[in-house]
Design a protein around this motif. Structure first.
Motif, PDB file in Angstrom:
ATOM      1  N   SER A   1      -8.799   6.067  17.777  1.00 30.23           N
ATOM      2  CA  SER A   1      -7.072   5.775  18.332  1.00 30.23           C
ATOM      3  C   SER A   1      -6.561   6.684  17.253  1.00 30.23           C
ATOM      4  N   ALA A   2      -7.074   7.070  16.309  1.00 27.90           N
ATOM      5  CA  ALA A   2      -5.961   8.165  16.046  1.00 27.90           C
ATOM      6  C   ALA A   2      -5.773   9.628  16.586  1.00 27.90           C
ATOM      7  N   GLY A   3      -6.669   9.534  17.425  1.00 28.20           N
ATOM      8  CA  GLY A   3      -6.858  11.025  18.537  1.00 28.20           C
ATOM      9  C   GLY A   3      -5.762  10.588  19.657  1.00 28.20           C
ATOM     10  N   LYS A   4      -5.998   9.571  19.792  1.00 27.42           N
ATOM     11  CA  LYS A   4      -5.155   9.294  20.880  1.00 27.42           C
ATOM     12  C   LYS A   4      -3.573   9.370  20.640  1.00 27.42           C
ATOM     13  N   TYR A   5      -3.784   8.418  19.105  1.00 32.19           N
ATOM     14  CA  TYR A   5      -1.553   8.885  18.999  1.00 32.19           C
ATOM     15  C   TYR A   5      -1.320  10.758  18.101  1.00 32.19           C
ATOM     16  N   MET A   6      -2.201  11.658  17.906  1.00 34.44           N
ATOM     17  CA  MET A   6      -2.327  12.543  17.835  1.00 34.44           C
ATOM     18  C   MET A   6      -2.096  12.971  19.582  1.00 34.44           C
ATOM     19  N   LYS A   7      -2.645  12.635  20.454  1.00 29.34           N
ATOM     20  CA  LYS A   7      -2.243  13.775  21.494  1.00 29.34           C
ATOM     21  C   LYS A   7      -1.283  13.499  21.684  1.00 29.34           C
ATOM     22  N   VAL A   8      -0.108  11.661  21.539  1.00 30.16           N
ATOM     23  CA  VAL A   8       0.833  11.485  21.693  1.00 30.16           C
ATOM     24  C   VAL A   8       1.812  12.148  20.926  1.00 30.16           C
ATOM     25  N   ASN A   9       1.968  12.800  19.553  1.00 31.37           N
ATOM     26  CA  ASN A   9       2.737  13.959  18.954  1.00 31.37           C
ATOM     27  C   ASN A   9       2.110  15.376  19.680  1.00 31.37           C
ATOM     28  N   THR A  10       1.694  15.682  19.972  1.00 35.13           N
ATOM     29  CA  THR A  10       1.783  16.712  20.644  1.00 35.13           C
ATOM     30  C   THR A  10       1.794  17.556  22.078  1.00 35.13           C
ATOM     31  N   VAL A  11       2.114  16.399  22.558  1.00 35.02           N
ATOM     32  CA  VAL A  11       3.133  16.433  24.343  1.00 35.02           C
ATOM     33  C   VAL A  11       3.761  17.254  23.910  1.00 35.02           C
ATOM     34  N   ASN A  12       4.940  16.751  22.885  1.00 28.62           N
ATOM     35  CA  ASN A  12       6.278  17.375  22.732  1.00 28.62           C
ATOM     36  C   ASN A  12       5.937  17.603  21.482  1.00 28.62           C
ATOM     37  N   THR A  13       6.485  19.113  21.006  1.00 33.75           N
ATOM     38  CA  THR A  13       6.455  19.783  19.903  1.00 33.75           C
ATOM     39  C   THR A  13       8.046  19.736  19.605  1.00 33.75           C
TER      40      THR A  13
ATOM     41  N   MET B   1       0.830  -1.451  -0.104  1.00 34.14           N
ATOM     42  CA  MET B   1       0.154   0.043  -0.216  1.00 34.14           C
ATOM     43  C   MET B   1       0.449   0.937  -0.148  1.00 34.14           C
ATOM     44  N   VAL B   2       0.470   2.282  -0.447  1.00 36.67           N
ATOM     45  CA  VAL B   2       0.988   3.773  -1.018  1.00 36.67           C
ATOM     46  C   VAL B   2       0.376   4.939  -0.160  1.00 36.67           C
ATOM     47  N   THR B   3       0.808   5.670   0.449  1.00 40.95           N
ATOM     48  CA  THR B   3       0.110   6.327   0.759  1.00 40.95           C
ATOM     49  C   THR B   3       1.636   7.742   1.440  1.00 40.95           C
ATOM     50  N   SER B   4       0.648   8.853   2.138  1.00 39.00           N
ATOM     51  CA  SER B   4       0.827  10.148   1.916  1.00 39.00           C
ATOM     52  C   SER B   4       0.800  10.294   3.563  1.00 39.00           C
ATOM     53  N   PRO B   5       1.700   9.793   4.407  1.00 34.66           N
ATOM     54  CA  PRO B   5       1.187  10.176   6.095  1.00 34.66           C
ATOM     55  C   PRO B   5       1.405  11.296   6.532  1.00 34.66           C
ATOM     56  N   ASP B   6       0.954  12.546   5.368  1.00 37.19           N
ATOM     57  CA  ASP B   6       0.846  13.647   6.036  1.00 37.19           C
ATOM     58  C   ASP B   6      -0.316  14.536   6.448  1.00 37.19           C
ATOM     59  N   TYR B   7      -1.160  13.852   6.826  1.00 37.69           N
ATOM     60  CA  TYR B   7      -2.763  14.619   6.560  1.00 37.69           C
ATOM     61  C   TYR B   7      -3.361  13.715   7.267  1.00 37.69           C
ATOM     62  N   PRO B   8      -3.245  13.976   8.968  1.00 42.15           N
ATOM     63  CA  PRO B   8      -3.800  13.886   9.881  1.00 42.15           C
ATOM     64  C   PRO B   8      -5.354  13.963  10.258  1.00 42.15           C
ATOM     65  N   PRO B   9      -6.814  13.260  10.261  1.00 43.65           N
ATOM     66  CA  PRO B   9      -6.036  11.521  11.000  1.00 43.65           C
ATOM     67  C   PRO B   9      -5.926  11.707  10.763  1.00 43.65           C
TER      68      PRO B   9
END
Length: 488
Positions: free
Chosen positions: A265-277, A46-54
């Motif tokens: 689930s995506a929302g939880k991961y996004m919180k992980v990213n924004t804890v320390n930017t 599979m191909v994707t562009s991983p810059d489009y949350p969520p």
């Protein structure tokens, strides 16, 4: 002579075009064994562009990076139902459909809307999610742009080639629509007042608003058929058996409302990213980008010089065929953009030979550099005084020895500054390989921007890193240039 060169160039172009078109046509006409191939391989690529949350983005947890998001969970469900392993490849959004058309992957996912224009080139699964359309605006403009009606005559941004771009063009009277390849660039354009609003999928708009207090969201006001404008999975034309199998998984996803679970689930991961930017938290991303940038530059420098020397010597050959080929190659490469060359090596030649993205990038940059180095070396050879040649002949040296021991050493000494500039340019120009998913510095920069919702700081860090690489290389080249002058 010029007519012969032009004729040779035309023959080369026709040959390459026929080769590519023929390969694509032969694959398209083959019997549909798309599902069988996936099961025999045991992998669903599979191909994707991983810059489009969520939908899809990268998460940085414990210094380790992985691609997550709603679309990734959808793909995992599909792979599980097929009984195969999911393999994820990353690349720019505008290259996803090309990747499946040329056989680089089995399917493409990335919040892709199955528009009529896209259906002419690829097959689509059923819609698996309809999130709706929205506009992002700056929080300070919330009273100015209360609804889509206030956007008439405004500057609207949208990702190039997307449904949002077409809708803004057709549905908002007097609007000036500005397209960019990446949503991260568009968000930065919005925050710096280059555009007034950004057309974007509602889930992505909500993600940005939750993580960036300077942004607000307003409804699009579009009245659209959800069955036509939702997200679907793209496949190569004629992949009916694979599409039908995937649609069975989509039926289950809809019936069990799994997309709601995937979004949570995506929302939880996004919180992980924004804890320390902080940029230091993402140092491994930048380090990996620098590593790949240096690797590509070193390989391209070595083979670029090798190709350049061969082409330069061919230009001085008495054989018209060699001279014609060298001139044709140099003119053709210098007359086409590096980005096109990178895409052709990866997607075009990749139809016949499946070349990995990193190797494709190295090949394209090396071939491009070789054409420019050839001209630099040719100029260097011409700069050697004729008396040197006459002296070598008087000593009884053969033409090969004369070129090897007398002319080339002096030529390289004369052209060292120009070669140094070419090497430095390679470091910067190699960034173009990010379009095919090579994780160089530019690619990693865009990932960090998407993950942290910070537009400017990752760019500044990349600028500093590029400067350090080029500055150190310049000092090194100047050192050896001084030694050459001292030796002379």
């Amino acid at each position: 002579m010029e007519k012969k060169v032009k004729a040779i160039i035309q023959v080369i172009i026709m040959f390459v075009t026929l080769l590519t078109v023929g390969a694509i046509a032969s694959q398209a006409s083959a019997a549909d064994n798309s599902l069988q191939k996936v099961k025999q391989r045991g992998e669903l690529i599979m191909v994707t562009s991983p810059d489009y949350p969520p939908y899809e983005f990268q998460v940085n947890k414990g210094g380790k990076s992985r691609i997550v998001g709603m679309d990734i969970d959808v793909a995992k469900k599909v792979a599980k139902d097929l009984g195969v392993k999911l393999v994820i490849k990353s690349m720019n959004f505008d290259s996803l459909l090309v990747a499946i058309q040329t056989g680089k992957a089995d399917m493409a996912i990335g919040g892709i809307n199955p528009t009529n224009e896209r259906r002419q080139s690829v097959d689509f699964s059923d819609i698996y999610y309809s999130g709706g359309q929205s506009f992002l605006i700056n929080a300070k403009d919330v009273n100015k742009f209360k609804s889509v009606k206030n956007l008439r005559g405004a500057k609207i941004g949208a990702q190039t080639g997307t449904l949002q771009y077409g809708l803004a063009k057709k549905r908002i009277p007097g609007a000036t629509v500005k397209g960019m390849d990446k949503s991260t660039d568009l968000v930065l354009a919005l925050k710096t007042n280059k555009i007034d609003a950004l057309g974007i999928e509602k889930p992505s708009a909500e993600a940005y608003v939750k993580n960036d207090p300077t942004l607000k969201m307003i409804p699009s006001g579009y009245h659209l058929n959800k069955n036509d404008v939702g997200a679907a999975i793209a496949f190569k034309k004629g992949s009916n058996s694979l599409v039908n199998a995937v649609n069975k998984s989509i039926v289950q996803i809809k019936k069990q409302h799994l997309t709601d679970k995937y979004l949570a689930s995506a929302g939880k991961y996004m919180k992980v990213n924004t804890v320390n930017t902080s940029m230091f938290h993402y140092w491994t991303y930048f380090a990996k980008g620098v590593e790949y940038t240096i690797l590509i530059s070193l390989v391209a420098t070595f083979f670029g010089v090798l190709i350049g020397v061969i082409l330069a010597l061919m230009r001085f050959s008495k054989q018209k065929l060699f001279r014609g080929l060298a001139i044709s190659y140099t003119e053709f490469i210098r007359g086409t953009p590096l980005m096109v060359q990178v895409m052709f090596v990866y997607f075009g030649i990749g139809v016949v030979i499946n070349i990995p993205a990193l190797i494709s990038g190295m090949i394209a940059v090396s071939l491009n550099s070789g054409a420019y180095v050839a001209e630099i070396i040719r100029g260097g050879i011409n700069s050697v005084e004729k008396g040197q040649t006459e002296a070598a002949e008087s000593l009884g040296l053969t033409k090969g020895d004369m070129m090897r021991y007398v002319i080339l050493p002096q030529a390289f000494k004369n052209i060292w500054p120009a070669l140094g500039n070419e090497f430095i340019s390679l470091i910067k120009e190699s960034s173009i390989v990010s379009i095919i998913g090579v994780t160089d510095l530019i690619y990693q920069l865009n990932i960090v921007r998407a993950d942290t919702y910070r537009g400017v700081m990752p760019i500044f860090v990349a600028m500093v890193l590029y400067f350090l690489m080029t500055f150190l290389l310049t000092r090194l080249l100047n050192y050896y240039e001084g030694k050459m002058k001292h030796a002379g």
